[in-house]
Design an enzyme around this catalytic site. Structure first.
Site, PDB file in Angstrom:
ATOM      1  N   GLU A   1      18.784  85.836  70.569  1.00  0.00           N
ATOM      2  CA  GLU A   1      19.363  84.927  71.561  1.00  0.00           C
ATOM      3  C   GLU A   1      20.796  85.335  71.861  1.00  0.00           C
ATOM      4  O   GLU A   1      21.511  85.811  70.983  1.00  0.00           O
ATOM      5  CB  GLU A   1      19.401  83.507  70.996  1.00  0.00           C
ATOM      6  CG  GLU A   1      18.038  82.921  70.789  1.00  0.00           C
ATOM      7  CD  GLU A   1      18.119  81.530  70.184  1.00  0.00           C
ATOM      8  OE1 GLU A   1      17.056  80.987  69.899  1.00  0.00           O
ATOM      9  OE2 GLU A   1      19.227  81.010  70.008  1.00  0.00           O
TER      10      GLU A   1
ATOM     11  N   CYS B   1      28.148  84.136  73.372  1.00  0.00           N
ATOM     12  CA  CYS B   1      27.858  84.067  71.944  1.00  0.00           C
ATOM     13  C   CYS B   1      26.843  85.177  71.625  1.00  0.00           C
ATOM     14  O   CYS B   1      25.764  85.222  72.202  1.00  0.00           O
ATOM     15  CB  CYS B   1      27.287  82.679  71.646  1.00  0.00           C
ATOM     16  SG  CYS B   1      26.904  82.430  69.926  1.00  0.00           S
TER      17      CYS B   1
ATOM     18  N   CYS C   1      18.374  86.027  59.742  1.00  0.00           N
ATOM     19  CA  CYS C   1      19.534  85.990  58.839  1.00  0.00           C
ATOM     20  C   CYS C   1      19.035  85.803  57.418  1.00  0.00           C
ATOM     21  O   CYS C   1      18.063  85.084  57.186  1.00  0.00           O
ATOM     22  CB  CYS C   1      20.471  84.842  59.219  1.00  0.00           C
ATOM     23  SG  CYS C   1      21.975  84.786  58.209  1.00  0.00           S
TER      24      CYS C   1
ATOM     25  N   CYS D   1      21.136  79.260  54.935  1.00  0.00           N
ATOM     26  CA  CYS D   1      21.736  77.920  54.997  1.00  0.00           C
ATOM     27  C   CYS D   1      20.637  76.911  55.380  1.00  0.00           C
ATOM     28  O   CYS D   1      19.856  77.177  56.301  1.00  0.00           O
ATOM     29  CB  CYS D   1      22.864  77.896  56.027  1.00  0.00           C
ATOM     30  SG  CYS D   1      24.122  79.142  55.704  1.00  0.00           S
TER      31      CYS D   1
ATOM     32  N   CYS E   1      20.189  75.499  59.116  1.00  0.00           N
ATOM     33  CA  CYS E   1      20.215  76.467  60.222  1.00  0.00           C
ATOM     34  C   CYS E   1      18.824  76.999  60.518  1.00  0.00           C
ATOM     35  O   CYS E   1      18.140  77.500  59.626  1.00  0.00           O
ATOM     36  CB  CYS E   1      21.159  77.614  59.861  1.00  0.00           C
ATOM     37  SG  CYS E   1      21.162  78.938  61.080  1.00  0.00           S
TER      38      CYS E   1
ATOM     39  N   GLY F   1      22.367  85.513  62.931  1.00  0.00           N
ATOM     40  CA  GLY F   1      22.750  86.523  61.955  1.00  0.00           C
ATOM     41  C   GLY F   1      24.094  86.304  61.313  1.00  0.00           C
ATOM     42  O   GLY F   1      24.927  85.528  61.798  1.00  0.00           O
ATOM     43  N   GLU F   2      24.298  86.989  60.191  1.00  0.00           N
ATOM     44  CA  GLU F   2      25.574  86.965  59.483  1.00  0.00           C
ATOM     45  C   GLU F   2      26.258  88.314  59.755  1.00  0.00           C
ATOM     46  O   GLU F   2      25.848  89.354  59.211  1.00  0.00           O
ATOM     47  CB  GLU F   2      25.319  86.765  57.971  1.00  0.00           C
ATOM     48  CG  GLU F   2      26.503  87.028  57.073  1.00  0.00           C
ATOM     49  CD  GLU F   2      27.798  86.353  57.525  1.00  0.00           C
ATOM     50  OE1 GLU F   2      27.822  85.130  57.672  1.00  0.00           O
ATOM     51  OE2 GLU F   2      28.796  87.085  57.729  1.00  0.00           O
TER      52      GLU F   2
ATOM     53  N   SER G   1      32.465  85.111  63.217  1.00  0.00           N
ATOM     54  CA  SER G   1      32.247  83.958  62.335  1.00  0.00           C
ATOM     55  C   SER G   1      31.403  84.365  61.139  1.00  0.00           C
ATOM     56  O   SER G   1      30.348  84.984  61.290  1.00  0.00           O
ATOM     57  CB  SER G   1      31.538  82.853  63.127  1.00  0.00           C
ATOM     58  OG  SER G   1      31.174  81.797  62.263  1.00  0.00           O
TER      59      SER G   1
ATOM     60  N   SER H   1      32.711  79.530  58.242  1.00  0.00           N
ATOM     61  CA  SER H   1      31.888  78.318  58.202  1.00  0.00           C
ATOM     62  C   SER H   1      32.016  77.706  56.814  1.00  0.00           C
ATOM     63  O   SER H   1      31.375  78.157  55.867  1.00  0.00           O
ATOM     64  CB  SER H   1      30.427  78.675  58.493  1.00  0.00           C
ATOM     65  OG  SER H   1      30.335  79.263  59.770  1.00  0.00           O
TER      66      SER H   1
ATOM     67  N   ASN I   1      23.246  69.832  65.112  1.00  0.00           N
ATOM     68  CA  ASN I   1      22.315  69.868  66.233  1.00  0.00           C
ATOM     69  C   ASN I   1      20.910  69.778  65.638  1.00  0.00           C
ATOM     70  O   ASN I   1      20.423  70.744  65.054  1.00  0.00           O
ATOM     71  CB  ASN I   1      22.528  71.185  66.984  1.00  0.00           C
ATOM     72  CG  ASN I   1      22.049  71.109  68.407  1.00  0.00           C
ATOM     73  OD1 ASN I   1      21.497  70.101  68.842  1.00  0.00           O
ATOM     74  ND2 ASN I   1      22.235  72.178  69.139  1.00  0.00           N
TER      75      ASN I   1
ATOM     76  N   CYS J   1      21.970  77.976  67.331  1.00  0.00           N
ATOM     77  CA  CYS J   1      21.336  79.288  67.283  1.00  0.00           C
ATOM     78  C   CYS J   1      19.943  79.220  66.673  1.00  0.00           C
ATOM     79  O   CYS J   1      19.675  78.455  65.774  1.00  0.00           O
ATOM     80  CB  CYS J   1      22.230  80.293  66.567  1.00  0.00           C
ATOM     81  SG  CYS J   1      22.293  80.136  64.808  1.00  0.00           S
TER      82      CYS J   1
HETATM   83  N1  SAH Z   1      26.327  83.449  60.314  1.00  0.00           N
HETATM   84  C1  SAH Z   1      27.596  83.121  60.830  1.00  0.00           C
HETATM   85  C2  SAH Z   1      27.631  83.029  62.348  1.00  0.00           C
HETATM   86  C3  SAH Z   1      26.423  82.405  63.011  1.00  0.00           C
HETATM   87  S1  SAH Z   1      26.189  80.691  62.739  1.00  0.00           S
HETATM   88  C4  SAH Z   1      28.114  81.833  60.208  1.00  0.00           C
HETATM   89  O1  SAH Z   1      27.360  81.146  59.546  1.00  0.00           O
HETATM   90  O2  SAH Z   1      29.297  81.556  60.373  1.00  0.00           O
HETATM   91  C5  SAH Z   1      27.442  79.980  63.789  1.00  0.00           C
HETATM   92  C6  SAH Z   1      27.827  78.556  63.436  1.00  0.00           C
HETATM   93  O3  SAH Z   1      26.750  77.666  63.751  1.00  0.00           O
HETATM   94  C7  SAH Z   1      28.137  78.361  61.953  1.00  0.00           C
HETATM   95  O4  SAH Z   1      29.388  77.698  61.812  1.00  0.00           O
HETATM   96  C8  SAH Z   1      27.016  77.445  61.483  1.00  0.00           C
HETATM   97  O5  SAH Z   1      27.467  76.647  60.422  1.00  0.00           O
HETATM   98  C9  SAH Z   1      26.676  76.662  62.749  1.00  0.00           C
HETATM   99  N2  SAH Z   1      25.337  76.068  62.787  1.00  0.00           N
HETATM  100  C10 SAH Z   1      24.174  76.598  62.362  1.00  0.00           C
HETATM  101  N3  SAH Z   1      23.148  75.733  62.564  1.00  0.00           N
HETATM  102  C11 SAH Z   1      23.685  74.632  63.144  1.00  0.00           C
HETATM  103  C12 SAH Z   1      23.142  73.369  63.603  1.00  0.00           C
HETATM  104  N4  SAH Z   1      21.842  73.116  63.523  1.00  0.00           N
HETATM  105  N5  SAH Z   1      23.990  72.480  64.147  1.00  0.00           N
HETATM  106  C13 SAH Z   1      25.319  72.746  64.260  1.00  0.00           C
HETATM  107  N6  SAH Z   1      25.883  73.898  63.861  1.00  0.00           N
HETATM  108  C14 SAH Z   1      25.080  74.838  63.296  1.00  0.00           C
HETATM  109 FE1  SF4 Z   2      23.890  80.462  57.604  1.00  0.00          FE
HETATM  110 FE2  SF4 Z   2      25.069  81.552  59.789  1.00  0.00          FE
HETATM  111 FE3  SF4 Z   2      22.908  82.722  58.686  1.00  0.00          FE
HETATM  112 FE4  SF4 Z   2      22.624  80.420  59.969  1.00  0.00          FE
HETATM  113  S1  SF4 Z   2      23.243  82.341  60.881  1.00  0.00           S
HETATM  114  S2  SF4 Z   2      21.727  80.982  57.951  1.00  0.00           S
HETATM  115  S3  SF4 Z   2      24.563  79.389  59.487  1.00  0.00           S
HETATM  116  S4  SF4 Z   2      24.901  82.445  57.718  1.00  0.00           S
END
Ligand code: SAH
Ligand code: SF4
Length: 356
Positions: A94, A107, A114, A118, A121, A161-162, A193, A216, A293, A336
């Site tokens: 995406e 973005c 990933c 988390c 996510c 992704g990370e 990020s 994050s 979200n 995402c």
């Molecule tokens: N992997 C990296 C970047 C991608 S995620 C990271 O984790 O920072 C980008 C942001 O989206 C992160 O701050 C994450 O905590 C947030 N995020 C992921 N899922 C979400 C959700 N369902 N609602 C709100 N924020 C979310």
């Molecule tokens: Fe966690 Fe960011 Fe990976 Fe989602 S994309 S699992 S928030 S590290």
């Protein structure tokens, strides 16, 4: 031998290419414009005016240009546009185009899936399929510009992704994006990020990667962060924030963005807000609060608006610049991983196979 990918080339490589093709180095600039800068038109190099025939035939024989197909889109009421892009091997990622103040922010995804896991996510649910290459990330940007017909001004590496699990390709991408002779994004307009991979953050500091850092954090105690972000068991909060402090010091007081997903009843109490103020003391960070979200199947709720405002008020009172960031295009499920999951479910329901 597979053809060299134009999207992943820096200016020196384009100069070398002109040399190999036997044409003047001056054509490197036109080539660069053809690769990175065309908005709202196709990026078929052969349609670029003024490229000598010799160079065109060299390009046709020895190089390729990645142009991911857009396999699904959705548009929110606020103008946010989400695109699902299929890479050459059919893997989809995406990318999101977010308008604001007359400027377009994109973005970018850095991996297919990933591995961090988390629990809030959606991208985490399918695990990691593969890393994206720098050329594929450049192709996300050019696809975004081609499809929107506009120049993208800000890049945030906050898609699927990370980024720091894919350090080499992401670092190469950041350098291509900020190369004044390439895509020419200002380093202040590119933000990476991370979920907090401490060793890779230290590498980022050593390499002076030309971009902003966002972290994050998402919790104020290790007990909670351990459960929602498994990476915390390896790199707990104190270690993570020490690394952020080091980054700020080495980069001359550069402002770091702290992201904090608000999950109802998990990390959104007033005690959490007070602890967050304590953790942030003296760091000069900006805090982005991201109300969760929601998506069916994820075991969390979005807090009530009053709880979000009360949390924010405590931070503001402590002098911390705090912005509540609604996931843009909430009506199109813009967090995402959501478009990709929805399209996969629709395809399953109608037995359509993924685009090749
Ligand atoms: N992997 C990296 C970047 C991608 S995620 C990271 O984790 O920072 C980008 C942001 O989206 C992160 O701050 C994450 O905590 C947030 N995020 C992921 N899922 C979400 C959700 N369902 N609602 C709100 N924020 C979310
Ligand atoms: Fe966690 Fe960011 Fe990976 Fe989602 S994309 S699992 S928030 S590290």
């Amino acid at each position: 031998m597979s053809p060299a990918l134009l999207n992943g080339m820096n200016h020196d490589q384009l100069l070398a290419l002109c040399g190999a093709a036997g044409v003047s180095p001056a054509h490197a600039d036109r080539l660069r414009a053809a690769i990175f800068r065309h908005y709202g038109s196709d990026t078929d190099i052969n349609n670029t005016p003024d490229l000598p025939l010799r160079l065109r035939s060299y390009l046709a024989e020895h190089t390729a240009l990645l142009q991911p197909a857009c396999t699904a889109t959705s548009e929110g009421e606020d103008g946010t546009r989400k695109l699902l892009l299929a890479m050459a091997d059919g893997r989809e990622v995406e990318t999101v185009l977010i308008p604001g103040n007359g400027r377009l922010t994109q973005c970018i995804s850095t991996q297919v899936g990933c591995a961090v896991g988390c629990t809030f996510c959606l991208t985490a649910t399918a695990g990691l399929t593969r890393n994206l290459t720098a050329a594929e990330m450049v192709a996300e940007v050019t696809a975004g510009q081609r499809i929107s017909g506009r120049q993208v001004r800000n890049l945030v590496l906050m898609g699927m992704g990370e980024p720091l699990h894919n350090y080499d390709e992401v670092a190469h991408f950041v350098r291509l994006a900020t190369d004044p002779k390439g895509m020419a994004f200002s380093p202040n307009r590119v933000t990476l990020s991370t979920s907090g991979l401490v060793p890779a953050m230290q590498r980022m500091i050593r390499d002076e990667l030309p971009c902003n850092l966002a972290v994050s954090l998402n919790a104020t105690t290790d007990a909670v962060r351990d459960t929602i972000m498994p990476i915390n068991r390896k790199y707990p909060i104190a270690m993570l924030l020490d690394t952020v402090r080091e980054y700020i010091r080495v980069r001359g007081n550069k402002r770091v963005l702290i992201e904090y997903v608000l999950l109802d009843g998990i990390n959104d109490s007033q005690a959490d807000a007070i602890r967050l103020c304590e953790l942030m003391a003296g760091m000069g960070c900006t805090v982005n609060l991201l109300p969760f979200n929601a998506y069916p199947g994820l075991p969390f709720q979005r807090p009530a608006d009053a709880a979000v405002s009360a949390f924010r008020a405590i931070l503001v009172e402590a002098g911390i610049i705090t912005v509540v960031r609604e996931s843009k295009g909430r009506d199109i499920a813009a967090a995402c991983g959501q478009l990709k999951t929805e399209v996969a479910q629709r395809r399953k329901a109608s037995r359509i196979t993924p685009a090749a």
